[in-house]
Design a protein around this motif. Structure first.
Motif, short mmCIF file in Angstrom:
data_model
loop_
_atom_site.label_atom_id
_atom_site.label_comp_id
_atom_site.label_asym_id
_atom_site.label_seq_id
_atom_site.Cartn_x
_atom_site.Cartn_y
_atom_site.Cartn_z
N PRO A 136 -8.14 -23.39 4.30
CA PRO A 136 -9.00 -22.84 3.24
C PRO A 136 -8.24 -22.48 1.96
CG PRO A 136 -8.64 -21.22 4.97
CD PRO A 136 -8.03 -22.50 5.45
N GLN A 137 -8.95 -22.61 0.85
CA GLN A 137 -8.40 -22.12 -0.42
C GLN A 137 -8.39 -20.60 -0.34
OE1 GLN A 137 -7.25 -23.76 -3.22
NE2 GLN A 137 -7.29 -25.52 -1.87
N PHE A 138 -7.26 -20.01 -0.61
CA PHE A 138 -7.12 -18.57 -0.47
C PHE A 138 -6.82 -17.94 -1.82
CE2 PHE A 138 -3.07 -20.58 0.37
CZ PHE A 138 -2.23 -19.91 -0.51
N LYS A 139 -7.01 -16.63 -1.87
CA LYS A 139 -6.71 -15.87 -3.08
C LYS A 139 -5.36 -15.18 -2.90
CE LYS A 139 -11.54 -14.82 -4.03
NZ LYS A 139 -12.46 -14.55 -2.94
N PRO A 140 -4.61 -15.02 -3.98
CA PRO A 140 -3.30 -14.34 -3.87
C PRO A 140 -3.40 -12.96 -3.21
CG PRO A 140 -3.53 -15.34 -6.03
CD PRO A 140 -4.86 -15.49 -5.34
N GLU A 141 -4.48 -12.23 -3.49
CA GLU A 141 -4.59 -10.90 -2.90
C GLU A 141 -4.77 -10.95 -1.38
OE1 GLU A 141 -8.60 -11.78 -4.99
OE2 GLU A 141 -6.48 -12.01 -5.47
N GLU A 142 -5.32 -12.07 -0.87
CA GLU A 142 -5.44 -12.21 0.58
C GLU A 142 -4.05 -12.34 1.22
OE1 GLU A 142 -9.82 -14.37 0.89
OE2 GLU A 142 -8.05 -15.63 0.57
N ILE A 143 -3.19 -13.13 0.59
CA ILE A 143 -1.82 -13.28 1.10
C ILE A 143 -1.05 -11.97 0.92
CG2 ILE A 143 0.34 -14.58 0.93
CD1 ILE A 143 -2.16 -16.15 2.02
N ASN A 144 -1.28 -11.28 -0.19
CA ASN A 144 -0.63 -9.98 -0.39
C ASN A 144 -1.00 -9.01 0.72
OD1 ASN A 144 0.56 -10.88 -2.75
ND2 ASN A 144 -0.97 -9.96 -4.10
N GLY A 145 -2.26 -9.00 1.13
CA GLY A 145 -2.69 -8.13 2.22
C GLY A 145 -1.99 -8.48 3.53
N ILE A 146 -1.82 -9.77 3.77
CA ILE A 146 -1.15 -10.22 4.99
C ILE A 146 0.32 -9.80 4.97
CG2 ILE A 146 -0.37 -12.29 6.23
CD1 ILE A 146 -3.16 -13.53 5.32
N THR A 147 1.00 -10.04 3.85
CA THR A 147 2.42 -9.66 3.79
C THR A 147 2.59 -8.15 3.87
OG1 THR A 147 2.39 -9.81 1.37
CG2 THR A 147 3.18 -11.73 2.56
#
Length: 134
Positions: free
Chosen positions: A43-54
């Motif tokens: 899926p196309q993701f948003k930077p804030e989604e990856i920030n939440g994961i990290t």
């Protein structure tokens, strides 16, 4: 070996003992959210989604109250390994994310693939990358 080869041959491979079954999507991202390689269905993701994961890797439990979001989909965070593996469930499918020294290895699945099968595929590659210093 290219990063795309890792995704194609090691994450999107046919599952052992289950001909025709494989993850629904997979990717390897840098910890900064840059895409190193991904399957066509990732899926196309948003930077804030990856920030939440990290953030959850650095502060285990961060995502528990809000859920894990990727590509607009919300996953309920289930038992993982603090700082190493995040697992999520959504309906008949889910997600496993393994953190390595430099990367995040993602695997998404839908039934008939089981959570355990997804965990094994993603974590095996993640462990290999860790052994290689990646």
């Amino acid at each position: 070996m290219s990063w795309q080869t890792y995704v194609d041959d090691h994450l999107m491979c046919e599952l052992e003992g289950n001909p025709g079954h494989h993850l629904s999507a997979a990717a390897i991202l840098g910890q900064d959210g840059s895409v190193w390689a991904q399957s066509s269905a990732f899926p196309q993701f948003k930077p804030e989604e990856i920030n939440g994961i990290t953030t959850d890797f650095n502060e285990p439990g961060h995502l528990a109250p809000t859920g894990l979001h990727l590509g607009g989909a919300k996953y309920m965070v289930i038992a993982g390994e603090p700082g190493a593996v995040i697992r999520g469930k959504k309906g008949a499918g889910g997600i496993t994310i393994k953190k390595t020294g430099q990367a995040l290895v993602f695997g998404l699945y839908e039934e008939p693939v089981t959570p355990g099968q997804c965990n094994m595929v993603v974590e095996r590659l993640g462990d290999y990358l860790l052994e290689q210093g990646l």
